[in-house]
Design a protein around this motif. Structure first.
Motif, PDB file in Angstrom:
ATOM      1  N   LEU A  30       0.842  -1.195   0.000  1.00  0.00           N
ATOM      2  CA  LEU A  30       0.000   0.000   0.000  1.00  0.00           C
ATOM      3  C   LEU A  30       0.882   1.251   0.000  1.00  0.00           C
ATOM      4  O   LEU A  30       0.641   2.210  -0.727  1.00  0.00           O
ATOM      5  CB  LEU A  30      -0.920  -0.003   1.227  1.00  0.00           C
ATOM      6  N   GLU A  33       2.213   1.769  -3.420  1.00  0.00           N
ATOM      7  CA  GLU A  33       1.161   2.284  -4.309  1.00  0.00           C
ATOM      8  C   GLU A  33       0.964   3.777  -4.079  1.00  0.00           C
ATOM      9  O   GLU A  33       0.818   4.550  -5.019  1.00  0.00           O
ATOM     10  CB  GLU A  33      -0.182   1.588  -4.046  1.00  0.00           C
ATOM     11  N   LEU A  34       0.943   4.147  -2.801  1.00  0.00           N
ATOM     12  CA  LEU A  34       0.736   5.550  -2.455  1.00  0.00           C
ATOM     13  C   LEU A  34       1.890   6.402  -2.953  1.00  0.00           C
ATOM     14  O   LEU A  34       1.695   7.490  -3.481  1.00  0.00           O
ATOM     15  CB  LEU A  34       0.580   5.716  -0.938  1.00  0.00           C
ATOM     16  N   LYS A  40      -6.498   6.480  -7.671  1.00  0.00           N
ATOM     17  CA  LYS A  40      -7.240   6.436  -6.432  1.00  0.00           C
ATOM     18  C   LYS A  40      -7.929   5.075  -6.275  1.00  0.00           C
ATOM     19  O   LYS A  40      -8.066   4.549  -5.185  1.00  0.00           O
ATOM     20  CB  LYS A  40      -8.279   7.561  -6.468  1.00  0.00           C
ATOM     21  N   THR A  42      -6.872   2.132  -7.248  1.00  0.00           N
ATOM     22  CA  THR A  42      -5.939   1.120  -6.767  1.00  0.00           C
ATOM     23  C   THR A  42      -5.787   1.223  -5.263  1.00  0.00           C
ATOM     24  O   THR A  42      -5.804   0.221  -4.555  1.00  0.00           O
ATOM     25  CB  THR A  42      -4.551   1.328  -7.421  1.00  0.00           C
ATOM     26  N   VAL A  43      -5.637   2.455  -4.791  1.00  0.00           N
ATOM     27  CA  VAL A  43      -5.438   2.655  -3.360  1.00  0.00           C
ATOM     28  C   VAL A  43      -6.694   2.259  -2.583  1.00  0.00           C
ATOM     29  O   VAL A  43      -6.612   1.597  -1.544  1.00  0.00           O
ATOM     30  CB  VAL A  43      -5.011   4.107  -3.057  1.00  0.00           C
ATOM     31  N   ALA A 102      -0.161  10.957   1.370  1.00  0.00           N
ATOM     32  CA  ALA A 102       0.299   9.567   1.393  1.00  0.00           C
ATOM     33  C   ALA A 102       1.308   9.318   2.503  1.00  0.00           C
ATOM     34  O   ALA A 102       1.269   8.293   3.178  1.00  0.00           O
ATOM     35  CB  ALA A 102       0.915   9.206   0.046  1.00  0.00           C
ATOM     36  N   SER A 106       0.741   6.576   5.493  1.00  0.00           N
ATOM     37  CA  SER A 106       1.695   5.482   5.701  1.00  0.00           C
ATOM     38  C   SER A 106       2.265   5.521   7.109  1.00  0.00           C
ATOM     39  O   SER A 106       2.408   4.490   7.765  1.00  0.00           O
ATOM     40  CB  SER A 106       2.852   5.585   4.716  1.00  0.00           C
TER      41      SER A 106
END
Ligand SMILES: [Fe+2]
Ligand SMILES: [Fe+2]
Length: 138
Positions: A30, A33-34, A40, A42-43, A102, A106
């Motif tokens: 994740l 991806e971020l 958006k 996908t996230v 992001a 995270s």
């Protein structure tokens, strides 16, 4: 890589450790991806997977704790509920936001899980260490 598996995270139940490793992988993916600023969609899908994976994992831990008559079950479960609520909040915010920080997201995930592993799950580990007859993992 955001989170790294450490042996000290081991709770002594193979199935739980395996899931912890998988969750760490999922959070790391994740995070990537971020960082890649992918769509958006996908996230969102990742957050959905993460919520599913985490819910299932918490349920597994709670089953073990219940079967052991673990006296810290209530507090541990409370922290699980808190993490799930916070994750749902993040998902809501994310769905409605134009842009997402992001790095902040995270960092939040990292802080929670490292903390939960080091406190609640580590405590479960100590107790299980004193119970050699840990329920079999199937
Ligand atoms: Fe836990
Ligand atoms: Fe856990």
């Amino acid at each position: 890589m955001l989170l790294n598996w450490k042996d000290e995270y081991s709770v002594g139940i193979e199935a739980v450790d395996y899931e912890h490793k998988q969750l760490i992988d999922l959070i790391n993916r994740l995070h990537e991806e971020l960082a890649a600023k992918d769509s958006k969609l996908t996230v969102s899908a990742f957050l959905g997977d993460l919520l599913k994976g985490i819910s299932a994992h918490f349920a597994l831990e709670e089953t073990f704790m219940r079967s052991l008559g673990y006296d810290r079950l209530a507090v541990h479960k409370e922290d699980h509920e808190r993490l799930l609520d916070a994750l749902r909040d993040i998902m809501d915010t994310f769905e409605n936001a134009e842009e997402i920080d992001a790095g902040e997201l995270s960092k939040q995930l990292d802080t929670w899980f490292s903390h939960h592993f080091r406190t609640h799950d580590a405590e479960l580990h100590r107790i299980l260490g004193a119970h050699p007859s840990t329920p079999a993992t199937t």
